[in-house]
Design an enzyme around this catalytic site. Sequence first.
Site, PDB file in Angstrom:
ATOM      1  CE  LYS A  22      17.190  12.295  63.210  1.00  0.00           C
ATOM      2  NZ  LYS A  22      17.353  11.625  62.331  1.00  0.00           N
ATOM      3  CG  ASN A  23      15.581   8.488  65.589  1.00  0.00           C
ATOM      4  OD1 ASN A  23      16.084   9.516  64.327  1.00  0.00           O
ATOM      5  ND2 ASN A  23      16.751   8.380  65.790  1.00  0.00           N
ATOM      6  NE  ARG A  99      21.675   3.636  58.567  1.00  0.00           N
ATOM      7  CZ  ARG A  99      22.109   2.148  57.722  1.00  0.00           C
ATOM      8  NH1 ARG A  99      23.026   2.657  56.734  1.00  0.00           N
ATOM      9  NH2 ARG A  99      21.110   1.893  58.228  1.00  0.00           N
ATOM     10  CB  CYS A 123      27.104   6.968  57.254  1.00  0.00           C
ATOM     11  SG  CYS A 123      26.661   8.254  58.826  1.00  0.00           S
ATOM     12  NE  ARG A 128      23.614   5.082  60.801  1.00  0.00           N
ATOM     13  CZ  ARG A 128      23.577   5.818  61.765  1.00  0.00           C
ATOM     14  NH1 ARG A 128      24.036   6.807  61.121  1.00  0.00           N
ATOM     15  NH2 ARG A 128      22.644   5.737  61.698  1.00  0.00           N
ATOM     16  N   PRO A 129      25.991  -0.886  56.792  1.00  0.00           N
ATOM     17  CG  PRO A 129      26.468  -2.937  57.963  1.00  0.00           C
ATOM     18  CD  PRO A 129      26.855  -1.837  58.271  1.00  0.00           C
ATOM     19  CG  ASP A 131      23.818  -7.036  57.017  1.00  0.00           C
ATOM     20  OD1 ASP A 131      24.080  -5.866  57.169  1.00  0.00           O
ATOM     21  OD2 ASP A 131      24.271  -7.734  57.337  1.00  0.00           O
ATOM     22  CG  LEU A 132      20.817  -7.254  60.189  1.00  0.00           C
ATOM     23  CD1 LEU A 132      20.886  -6.650  61.382  1.00  0.00           C
ATOM     24  CD2 LEU A 132      21.023  -8.369  59.716  1.00  0.00           C
ATOM     25  CG  ASP A 313      21.313   8.861  68.242  1.00  0.00           C
ATOM     26  OD1 ASP A 313      21.697   8.360  67.882  1.00  0.00           O
ATOM     27  OD2 ASP A 313      20.019   8.239  67.192  1.00  0.00           O
ATOM     28  NE  ARG A 405      20.606  14.829  59.063  1.00  0.00           N
ATOM     29  CZ  ARG A 405      21.462  13.538  59.046  1.00  0.00           C
ATOM     30  NH1 ARG A 405      22.416  13.720  59.228  1.00  0.00           N
ATOM     31  NH2 ARG A 405      20.665  12.518  59.723  1.00  0.00           N
TER      32      ARG A 405
HETATM   33  C1  UD1 Z   1      18.463   3.873  64.414  1.00  0.00           C
HETATM   34  C2  UD1 Z   1      18.367   5.924  64.454  1.00  0.00           C
HETATM   35  C3  UD1 Z   1      20.253   6.838  65.170  1.00  0.00           C
HETATM   36  C4  UD1 Z   1      20.284   5.377  66.028  1.00  0.00           C
HETATM   37  C5  UD1 Z   1      20.125   4.760  65.972  1.00  0.00           C
HETATM   38  C6  UD1 Z   1      20.955   3.337  66.759  1.00  0.00           C
HETATM   39  C7  UD1 Z   1      16.083   6.678  62.462  1.00  0.00           C
HETATM   40  C8  UD1 Z   1      16.468   7.456  61.622  1.00  0.00           C
HETATM   41  N1  UD1 Z   1      18.132   6.522  63.366  1.00  0.00           N
HETATM   42  O1  UD1 Z   1      19.571   4.318  62.793  1.00  0.00           O
HETATM   43  O2  UD1 Z   1      19.969   7.768  65.074  1.00  0.00           O
HETATM   44  O3  UD1 Z   1      21.943   5.988  66.154  1.00  0.00           O
HETATM   45  O4  UD1 Z   1      18.950   3.543  65.477  1.00  0.00           O
HETATM   46  O5  UD1 Z   1      20.041   4.004  68.029  1.00  0.00           O
HETATM   47  O6  UD1 Z   1      15.918   6.068  63.308  1.00  0.00           O
HETATM   48  N2  UD1 Z   1      23.510  -2.490  61.175  1.00  0.00           N
HETATM   49  C9  UD1 Z   1      23.989  -3.630  60.245  1.00  0.00           C
HETATM   50  N3  UD1 Z   1      23.017  -4.529  59.956  1.00  0.00           N
HETATM   51  C10 UD1 Z   1      22.093  -3.702  59.653  1.00  0.00           C
HETATM   52  C11 UD1 Z   1      21.048  -2.313  59.979  1.00  0.00           C
HETATM   53  C12 UD1 Z   1      22.459  -2.841  61.106  1.00  0.00           C
HETATM   54  O7  UD1 Z   1      25.202  -4.101  60.566  1.00  0.00           O
HETATM   55  O8  UD1 Z   1      21.564  -4.002  58.254  1.00  0.00           O
HETATM   56  C13 UD1 Z   1      24.339  -2.210  62.228  1.00  0.00           C
HETATM   57  C14 UD1 Z   1      24.708  -0.725  62.303  1.00  0.00           C
HETATM   58  O9  UD1 Z   1      25.979  -1.102  61.077  1.00  0.00           O
HETATM   59  C15 UD1 Z   1      24.904  -0.307  63.980  1.00  0.00           C
HETATM   60  C16 UD1 Z   1      23.777  -0.686  64.410  1.00  0.00           C
HETATM   61  O10 UD1 Z   1      22.922  -2.264  63.689  1.00  0.00           O
HETATM   62  O11 UD1 Z   1      25.883  -0.609  64.166  1.00  0.00           O
HETATM   63  C17 UD1 Z   1      22.105  -0.157  64.684  1.00  0.00           C
HETATM   64  O12 UD1 Z   1      22.300   0.465  64.218  1.00  0.00           O
HETATM   65  P1  UD1 Z   1      20.598   0.338  63.656  1.00  0.00           P
HETATM   66  O13 UD1 Z   1      19.881   0.529  64.819  1.00  0.00           O
HETATM   67  O14 UD1 Z   1      20.575   0.267  62.001  1.00  0.00           O
HETATM   68  O15 UD1 Z   1      20.514   1.652  62.971  1.00  0.00           O
HETATM   69  P2  UD1 Z   1      20.064   2.905  62.319  1.00  0.00           P
HETATM   70  O16 UD1 Z   1      18.317   2.513  62.149  1.00  0.00           O
HETATM   71  O17 UD1 Z   1      20.706   3.135  61.294  1.00  0.00           O
END
Ligand code: UD1
Length: 428
Positions: A22-23, A99, A123, A128-129, A131-132, A313, A405
Amino acid sequence: MDSIRIRGGNPLKGRIVIGGAKNAALPLMSAALLTSDPLHLDYIPGLADIATMGELLGVLGCSFSVRKNGGGANIARGTLATPAIKNITAPYDLVRRMRAGILVLGPLLARCGKARVSLPGGCALGPRPVDLHIMGLQKMGARIDLAGGYIVAEAPGGLKGAEIVFPQVTVTGTENLLMAACLARGDTALVGAAREPEVTDLAECLVKMGAEIEGIGTDTLRITGKTELHGATHRIVADRIVTGTYAMAAAMTGGELELIGAHPEHVQAAVDYMRQAGIGITSAGNGILARRGADGIRSVDVTTAPYPGFPTDLQAQAMALMCLGDGSATINETIFENRYMHVPELSRMGADITVNGSIAVVHGVDTLRGAPVMATDLRASVCLVLAGLAAKGDTVISRVYHLDRGYERVEENLAACGAEIERLKEAA
Ligand code: UD1
């Protein structure tokens, strides 16, 4: 809302075909926005999130169709085509359901210089921001405002290459910026990029589409922007989380499952963990064979980490496994703040777990007992399925839409391997 009833105690025995991840599928589908040619994705999983992404892409002007490809379960081809972007708004209604809808931001901005994408919002796993994602696009010259719950992004002269250093590993953040960089002017470096197999799968597909990317599989991706990309055919990488989940199910029920199409190297951290816990994992033909060892399940500590570490996960499933361990195991969740919502539900089934911040201590018990429980997110729901399969008596899991999902035909797959499991449809 549907629920699932499981009468526990049957050892699982048989073969399950592991479908596309899925991812990986979700970012690959968004990559179809980068070209006007068709993109064919083999092993597209039949999941609710894939349908939601198809719906979202449809709003933007991308057609999505799925054709069964023979060979039975889990083998289908998804075809996407975006001759033109018709609309640049990814609405709240769809992005809040999933998301990963944020993944259209980079491609939209790269292809047409503007995008309006709903903020995914809160969520169940914590804030889960994004910002990056925003920081990276700004570095590439985009002007970004937040207005009315939407990210409003513009790059009238197109995006330009930049060096982007991630202070924290982000999977979808890396994917968004990787896709954007493929159509940016000049060179981009993504430093501290996520190395998950799903990111690598996306990068490999983008290369087939004409992108120039170096460092695939490492934490530094270097992209030379192109003026356009073209269509391609790509086989989606097998789902490592589904693989790990079924392997743990085999062990918890004292059974033996052959997981066809699984890539053991993508679940190495989980394979190492399961072996320490006494689970036999061996390669078998085109996949792996998982079975409980003669000495039962050993309690083993685990800490989640970005790839190649132990995946967050699989944390909930590992916790279910440790409920049947021979001692105490400490689980340390380092990726998400609020990812222990399955704990009270497992406790209802007789598990002995204490949580303190990001640390959970699981004291193994001899048996779990069936109980009514509620699924709170995708991986939490499957951990309750695992617990239910191993428990004595009946477990009824409500709110199983979370399960749909991320797990394709889960009851069918498990029932075919001997589980007593049925879906209880909500009366219309
Ligand atoms: C993806 C996966 C999800 C998995 C996660 C971590 C998909 C669709 N989903 O989620 O199943 O659990 O990776 O392996 O691929 N963060 C920030 N700022 C940002 C982005 C992230 O602070 O802009 C933080 C998040 O809050 C979290 C960490 O970084 O604590 C990792 O998040 P991220 O790798 O971005 O998760 P997703 O990509 O949403």
